[in-house]
Write an enzyme that holds these catalytic residues in place. Structure first.
Site, mmCIF file in Angstrom:
data_model
loop_
_atom_site.group_PDB
_atom_site.id
_atom_site.type_symbol
_atom_site.label_atom_id
_atom_site.label_comp_id
_atom_site.label_asym_id
_atom_site.label_seq_id
_atom_site.Cartn_x
_atom_site.Cartn_y
_atom_site.Cartn_z
ATOM 1 N N LYS A 243 54.551 35.337 41.069
ATOM 2 C CA LYS A 243 53.129 35.781 40.849
ATOM 3 C C LYS A 243 53.261 36.791 39.569
ATOM 4 C CE LYS A 243 50.831 38.898 43.491
ATOM 5 N NZ LYS A 243 50.365 39.741 42.728
ATOM 6 N N HIS B 127 53.497 34.293 58.255
ATOM 7 C CA HIS B 127 52.938 34.318 57.071
ATOM 8 C C HIS B 127 51.644 33.670 57.283
ATOM 9 C CE1 HIS B 127 55.019 37.093 54.705
ATOM 10 N NE2 HIS B 127 56.135 36.461 54.795
#
Length: 911
Positions: free
Chosen positions: A573, A146
């Protein structure tokens, strides 16, 4: 000097040494003017942090805005490397203290396997029970690529060399000449690092990411995992080999969710690269084993099966006529060399004694090693069997010829479109995408009841559909070539219904990975529940899935075990830190009940990131804080970004972190914990707090006009896209919407501006509303939850950690990058007030005087590193201002990217 100061003295000495050598390098390479500038900045930052001198902060901020452009890069690089070197010194100090702890005969450290085994013994759990536990246990750190690992491999190599030299001087009596030579080696490594380009010139490819991850097999996995298993066998005095329960996995090269660069060709190349790493290691170790077993048959008897193995080797060297082990190993080497050529087109580093037949599997090679083992044991050579041979046998068991199982992952929407296109060709009158969920499930079950493939010969399908089918055909080929352990799991992102799993099953049937007539399934179908709503529905979805007779038959072919992945990043999120944590906990409770109802064994896969905003935090406490029954001897956890290097770049740190995962899984499964059955009052309180925090977080992030613009202008999110730190795009779609933004750059950006907003926002409001409703009695309940409930305590501990890394003054300087004054004055004061309320609430509940009172190690770390991070933040703000005002100088953009690198290094778990 008190005992604590005395323990910390070597760390301070190392930081001073490395800082002095970097300073000398800086002066030699850039001149005295830059050196004096850096020294002035450093001393101002230290004055502010160590002496709480507000004047120094103002002076520092002014100085950073007036640095000449020609000096900018040098200053940024200097403070970035100060952060990196502090990391090295801290890691070395952890290793130093662990060694001192062991040498002093102190009690086993919490989180170690030895401490866990001692707890088992104290609880009356026998060795036989433990052997049975390990027979079915599975603990997997899964490496993922990532865009949070911002360092180049070349820079990491230089840092590892400095760490090695620093370690070399510990506990070693060096002569004056050796000391001079040693310091020169350190200076040479420092110079090499300084002269190495910090940034990549081009974006990482997927294969670059694969190669980077494979380096950690050299530093930790290949050496430490066999040692851990050997230690367990010795402690349990087991005559039989403990099952290889602790092993790494990977989805680098198999994760296609939003990454168009992961193709069937990349998947095949990834497995070949992994296999080459395994085969080179096995060939080298087998060669070394031959050198270690020169035993003469005239001096030590051997078994009949060893004699037969030696005779079949075609080794006719007269010098080895009476050395049956060497002859046997020579023949094995020839077969292993042939295997490397067949599997990977890899030439063995040494010539084989003769042409030989390749091994059909790693298990067949392991069987030959077992012949050596049994012969040595049967003939008084147990000590020889416990040397390199023991490690090699374990290596084969752990890594096979494929090194690590490679996960596949794709978004459910892609599977849905692929199946829809296949059905459209097969049944032109059916529009699959228009069907409701019940109709889809019925149709998919009908298709899964027949072996007939949907794919029609001669039909040209879309690029997406053909690409998905090619991936699965390649996965089937990999299993046939390397064994079924090479690819075991296929993960479905954004799972929210039963049809999401059945669609994947249809695609697997197309390539033969699912064979309905034989009720055979060659991979695990793994749903990934990510958003708050998906987590709430996870139990219902799995209940409906297990109720399908067809699926249960398929599951039985996999040993009656179902894996479920839980997404920490997107749920955070979506709903904020507190609501995400609570949503995950409730989902685990619901899943545990559903699995028990259907008699299915459960394995949870935790998709945690490095930062608290993405589920990060101490792994030991996180595993122990799981609900009762959620850890059933099996767990998988992602290791992402810069966390991988932090945990596994050093063998001793690597072993420590691997043991933590194993120890926590063992304890969470077999020992009763105080938090296993939280009081109903605790659960109700968490529900209420979560609702309040969710409203506060959503109110800011998704319901405040202009917040999206504020985020893009007050953080480095736009500039992160230009930093060549990962192969995946930052957003799933070409938009600036927060909904479309990946969770990783979302969290990473807030970390860069030192707000860490995803790791705490909403908690202050939640506690304020709670106190308004429940008064002081409510506060006492929360304090009791913190002392008695591991889940709640872990949440607060992680929030304490992230708040300790925030800096409101620096964050405010980023807010001035927002061009709309009214927008800034609307949003930043709101964030600041929430931060103040959150800190006050946390201190009240934990009964601390200051942040991190309960975490002195992190408090010390922050004291050491923040004076080197603050200048980078100030410089980043200034460079962003110049860049966004139209300065096109490439040095400015490069400087921004270097500050991103340095801040990430200083914070360590920023993404």
């Amino acid at each position: 000097m008190n005992a604590t100061d005395e323990k910390e003295l070597p760390l301070r000495n190392d930081i001073r040494l490395l800082g002095r050598l970097l300073g000398d390098t800086l002066r030699d390479q850039t001149g005295d003017v830059v050196f004096q500038l850096v020294e002035r900045i450093r001393k101002l930052a230290i004055r502010y942090h160590r002496d709480d001198d507000a004047t120094a902060r103002v002076e520092l901020a002014l100085l950073m805005t007036s640095i000449p452009k020609e000096h900018t890069t040098h200053v940024v690089r200097a403070f970035s490397y100060f952060s990196h070197l502090t990391n090295i010194a801290e890691d070395q100090h952890h290793i130093r203290r662990a060694r001192a702890h062991a040498l002093a005969g102190s009690p086993a450290r919490e989180g170690s396997l030895l401490a866990a085994l001692q707890r088992m013994e104290a609880a009356g759990i026998t060795n036989a029970v433990l052997v049975d536990f390990f027979a079915t246990a599975q603990v997997n750190p899964v490496l993922t690529a990532h865009p949070t690992e911002v360092q180049r491999k070349s820079i990491l190599d230089s840092q590892w060399e400095i760490a090695r030299l620093l370690d070399q001087q510990d506990g070693t009596l060096l002569s004056p000449d050796q000391r001079i030579e040693h310091e020169e080696s350190l200076r040479r490594a420092m110079l090499r690092m300084w002269q190495t380009r910090m940034l990549r010139l081009s974006k990482l490819s997927v294969m670059d990411e694969v190669a980077n991850a494979l380096s950690f097999y050299d530093t930790s996995f290949l050496s430490e995992l066999p040692r851990i298993h050997s230690m367990l066998e010795d402690h349990l005095a087991s005559d039989d080999k403990i099952a290889s329960f602790l092993r790494p996995g990977s989805w680098i090269g198999g994760d296609r969710d939003g990454n168009p660069f992961v193709t069937a060709e990349i998947l095949a190349s990834t497995m070949e690269l992994q296999s080459r790493k395994a085969m080179r290691f096995l060939l080298e170790q087998l060669h070394e084993l031959g050198a270690e077993l020169p035993c003469s048959g005239s001096l030590a008897p051997v078994s009949d099966e060893l004699t037969a193995l030696a005779s079949s080797s075609n080794d006719h060297n007269p010098h080895r006529d009476d050395e049956p082990y060497r002859r046997a190993i020579a023949g094995m080497y020839a077969r292993l060399a042939a295997t490397a050529m067949v599997l990977d087109n890899l030439e063995a580093p040494r010539h084989a004694v003769a042409t030989a037949t390749a091994y059909k599997s790693a298990a067949e090679f392991g069987s030959d090693l077992d012949i050596l083992h049994r012969s040595l044991l049967a003939n008084g050579s147990r000590l020889l069997a416990r040397g390199r041979l023991r490690k090699l046998r374990r290596t084969v068991s752990l890594f096979g010829f494929h090194l690590a199982p490679l996960d596949l992952r794709q978004n459910s929407e892609v599977h849905q479109r692929t199946v829809a296109e296949l059905l459209c060709v097969a049944y032109p009158n059916i529009d699959y995408l228009r069907l409701n969920e019940a109709e889809r499930v019925a149709l998919l079950q009908t298709e899964l009841a027949t072996p007939r493939p949907l794919k029609a010969p001669g039909v040209t399908y879309s690029e997406e559909t053909q690409g998905e089918l090619n991936i699965f055909f390649t996965a089937k080929s990999i299993q046939e070539r390397f064994g079924k352990a090479a690819i075991e799991n296929v993960i479905i992102s954004k799972t929210d219904s039963v049809s999401d799993l059945l669609e994947l099953a249809v695609l697997l049937k197309e390539v033969g990975l699912l064979r309905p007539m034989n009720a055979a399934l060659d991979v695990n179908l793994v749903p990934l529940f990510e958003t708050i709503a998906d987590l709430e529905n996870a139990g219902r979805v799995m209940d409906e899935l297990f109720s399908l007779p067809f699926y249960r038959r398929m599951l039985d072919s996999r040993g009656g075990l179902q894996e479920v992945m839980l997404g920490y990043s997107d749920s955070n999120k979506d709903g904020g830190f507190l609501s995400s944590g609570w949503g995950l906990y409730r989902a685990e409770i619901a899943l545990t009940q559903v699995f028990a109802k259907h008699g299915v064994r459960m394995r949870l896969f935790h998709g945690r990131g490095g930062s608290v905003g993405r589920g990060g935090g101490p792994s030991y406490q996180a595993i122990l804080a799981q609900p009762q029954g959620a850890v059933q001897g099996q767990i998988r956890i992602t290791e992402q970004g810069e966390v991988i290097a932090h945990k596994y770049a050093n063998p001793e740190l690597g072993r420590r972190n691997l043991e933590i995962l194993a120890a926590a899984t063992l304890e969470a499964t077999l020992l009763a914990h105080e938090h296993d059955a939280p009081e109903a009052e605790f659960l109700a309180a968490m529900e209420e707090l979560s609702d309040s925090a969710y409203r506060a977080y959503r109110g800011l992030v998704f319901e405040t006009d202009g917040f999206e613009r504020y985020f893009w202008e007050s953080t480095v999110i736009a500039e992160i896209a230009g930093l060549n730190i990962g192969s995946r795009p930052a957003s799933r779609k070409k938009s600036t919407a927060i909904d479309d933004l990946r969770a990783i750059p979302w969290v990473f950006s807030w970390a860069q501006c030192r707000l860490m907003l995803p790791g705490w926002y909403g908690f202050g409001t939640a506690i304020g509303e709670w106190k308004a409703r429940h008064g002081e009695a409510g506060v006492r309940l929360l304090q009791r939850m913190n002392s008695e409930w591991g889940f709640f305590r872990s949440l607060l501990s992680n929030m304490d950690m992230v708040l300790g890394k925030t800096d409101l003054a620096i964050a405010e300087s980023y807010s001035h990058l927002v061009s709309d004054d009214s927008l800034r004055e609307t949003i930043f004061p709101r964030i600041k007030a929430e931060w103040q309320n959150t800190v006050a609430a946390l201190l009240e509940i934990t009964q601390q005087t200051e942040l991190l009172d309960g975490n002195p190690l992190l408090k010390r770390s922050i004291r050491n590193r923040f004076p080197y991070i603050d200048p980078l933040n100030h410089m980043q703000v200034e460079l962003l201002r110049r860049h966004r005002s139209g300065d096109t100088d490439t040095k400015v953009q490069r400087g921004i990217h270097m500050t991103i690198n340095g801040v990430a290094a200083g914070l360590r778990n920023s993404g």
